[in-house]
Design a protein around this motif. Structure first.
Motif, short mmCIF file in Angstrom:
data_model
loop_
_atom_site.label_atom_id
_atom_site.label_comp_id
_atom_site.label_asym_id
_atom_site.label_seq_id
_atom_site.Cartn_x
_atom_site.Cartn_y
_atom_site.Cartn_z
N ASP A 307 0.97 -1.11 -0.02
CA ASP A 307 -0.10 -0.01 0.14
C ASP A 307 0.66 1.31 0.10
O ASP A 307 2.27 1.20 0.14
N ASP A 308 0.24 2.58 0.05
CA ASP A 308 0.86 3.74 -0.20
C ASP A 308 1.81 3.93 1.15
O ASP A 308 2.75 4.72 1.04
N ARG A 324 -1.29 -8.51 7.04
CA ARG A 324 -0.73 -7.16 6.38
C ARG A 324 0.68 -7.22 7.29
O ARG A 324 0.73 -7.58 8.55
N VAL A 356 -5.41 -3.35 -2.79
CA VAL A 356 -5.56 -2.43 -1.55
C VAL A 356 -5.75 -1.16 -2.08
O VAL A 356 -4.89 -0.38 -2.80
N ARG A 358 -6.97 2.97 -1.36
CA ARG A 358 -6.31 4.38 -0.69
C ARG A 358 -6.62 4.16 0.74
O ARG A 358 -6.13 4.69 1.78
N HIS A 360 -7.15 1.58 2.37
CA HIS A 360 -6.91 0.31 2.97
C HIS A 360 -7.65 -0.77 3.27
O HIS A 360 -7.34 -1.65 4.02
#
Length: 480
Positions: A307-308, A324, A356, A358, A360
């Protein structure tokens, strides 16, 4: 609308008059009030135009301020610290060299002095023969050679960098064209952009291509499953290049065993690989990496993503869960499933690939339940966003779904494996629509054969791994 003697009632003055219908709101106005109505619209348009001008001023202001962006400050700080580190290393090397050179000349002087004294003694005592002349001549030659070729001085560049490289990662809106126009379509005939030359291990071949990753420059990275390697395929290239594995099937650091997915951690400049046959996740350097490093062991990894914020998500096919991980962790946290195999909303059965967003939220292809699930962050149950009506080929069904991608509108794109098609499900829809494939299994340009993974480039063109055809197909957006 009330009328009197052929006249229509004005919506403003409520009098029966000769009226004009507004083409925008479709209401009837007498001539006077139509003029007022038009004036009101003009004033509203003036206000909007004023907002446009204010926004333009704001943009211009931010253009100036962009030069003071906090990231610019970080880059400047990195530059200063790196230059200081280079300067310090250079000064250290300079001082060391000066000391060595001084010692070197001192040694040469001392050696020459010793030889000179010996030569003088020989002459003084007149006790010398032919071999002495030869000896002094050879010693002098060696001293001259040492002086002119000081082989003990050289610069060596270490393989380990002492400056951490920085790079700027910019994330652009995914499928921006599709979010504007929900009717976007793709050309039905795909173009082979990797493989397509039968199964094999040649550099122009693939063997059961699995997960794929499309970089910003349209370079494709493919988990070439039965070749036990990750292959890089540049835009327009007719052959690929091995970037990980390719040393036969095995569990050594330089080997892979049926890898099923690959992504890029751009911050660390690594490939992260689902080494499925070895039940491990491997991190492999992108720059001339010859060996991988196991970062998670004993995991039935099938698909993964990042993810980001740099968290790693892994679909564990064996434990029917998604975990995760923070990079460096070995245990992780369950974020989907984890309640055994089953079809309840808190369960998964053999999850394959995942996405996933933004927020989450985790989207996972719940393969053996023939559905795609969405698990919002922190929730104990997921919701069905595609399929869930048993396996089949109707538009309400999926048949062992695999790869999944979601755009900013919440539209879900799915590799519908055993239906040999790619499906699109709009948010909240009870059925999907076929965007490519769906013409039976086969190798024609409009066919797929058990599609596994999918991805999009910046323009929204669709890439599909077509494992039984040992190729990757690209379906361009239909501009018409």
């Amino acid at each position: 609308m009330a009328t009197t003697a052929g006249k229509t009632t004005c919506v403003k003055c409520k009098e029966p008059k000769n009226t004009v219908k507004c083409a925008g709101c479709f209401q009837e106005f007498c001539l006077n009030h139509m003029f007022e109505h038009h004036k009101e619209l003009s004033e509203q348009l003036d206000a909007i135009e004023h907002q446009f001008n204010e926004f333009k001023i704001e943009i211009d202001g931010q253009k100036v301020e962009s030069q003071k962006h906090e990231l610019i400050e970080q880059i400047d700080k990195w530059e200063r610290e790196s230059i200081e580190k280079i300067r310090q290393v250079a000064n250290d090397a300079r001082n060391e060299l000066t000391s060595c050179v001084t010692t070197f000349f001192t040694d040469v002087d001392l050696k020459l002095k010793q030889l000179t004294e010996r030569l003088i003694n020989c002459r003084k005592e007149e006790d010398f023969i032919d071999t002495d002349v030869y000896f002094f001549d050879e010693e002098l030659k060696q001293l001259k050679d040492t002086l002119n070729n000081p082989s003990n001085f050289k610069i060596e560049q270490q393989s380990t960098s002492f400056i951490n490289k920085i790079c700027l990662t910019m994330r652009t809106p995914f499928l921006c064209n599709a979010t504007v126009n929900v009717n976007v379509k793709w050309k039905q005939n795909g173009v082979t952009v990797a493989g397509g030359n039968g199964s094999g291990s040649g550099m122009n071949q693939l063997h059961y291509a699995q997960g794929l990753y499309v970089d910003d420059d349209q370079t494709i990275y493919i988990a070439d499953g039965s070749n036990h390697r990750i292959v890089e395929w540049k835009y327009g290239a007719t052959t690929g290049r091995i970037v990980a594995g390719g040393n036969g099937q095995g569990n050594h650091p330089d080997q892979l065993d049926n890898p099923s997915d690959v992504i890029i951690d751009k911050e660390g400049d690594f490939f992260i690989i689902c080494d499925r046959g070895n039940k491990r996740v491997v991190r492999w350097p992108r720059q001339n990496g010859e060996n991988g490093e196991t970062i998670i062991s004993n995991v039935g990894c099938w698909g993964l993503t990042i993810d980001d914020d740099g968290f790693l998500y892994i679909a564990d096919h064996d434990k029917h869960e998604v975990r995760r991980y923070r990079i460096g962790e070995s245990q992780g946290k369950v974020v989907a499933g984890g309640n055994g195999s089953g079809n309840r909303l808190d369960q998964l059965t053999s999850p394959k690939y995942l996405f996933v967003d933004r927020d989450h939220s985790v989207y996972v292809s719940d393969s053996f339940n023939h559905r795609v699930m969405k698990w919002m962050e922190g929730e104990k149950e997921g919701i069905v966003v595609a399929g869930g009506q048993g396996h089949g080929n109707s538009l309400t069904q999926l048949n062992y779904p695999q790869g999944v991608v979601v755009d900013q509108t919440g539209t879900v794109y799915i590799a519908d494996d055993m239906n040999h098609r790619i499906m699109r499900w709009f948010q909240g829809a009870t059925e999907g629509n076929v965007i490519v494939g769906g013409n039976g299994e086969g190798s024609q340009p409009n066919q797929l054969y058990y599609p596994t993974s999918l991805s999009f480039d910046r323009e929204g063109n669709l890439y599909v791994s077509d494992p039984r055809n040992h190729r990757v197909q690209k379906f361009n957006i239909d501009q018409n």
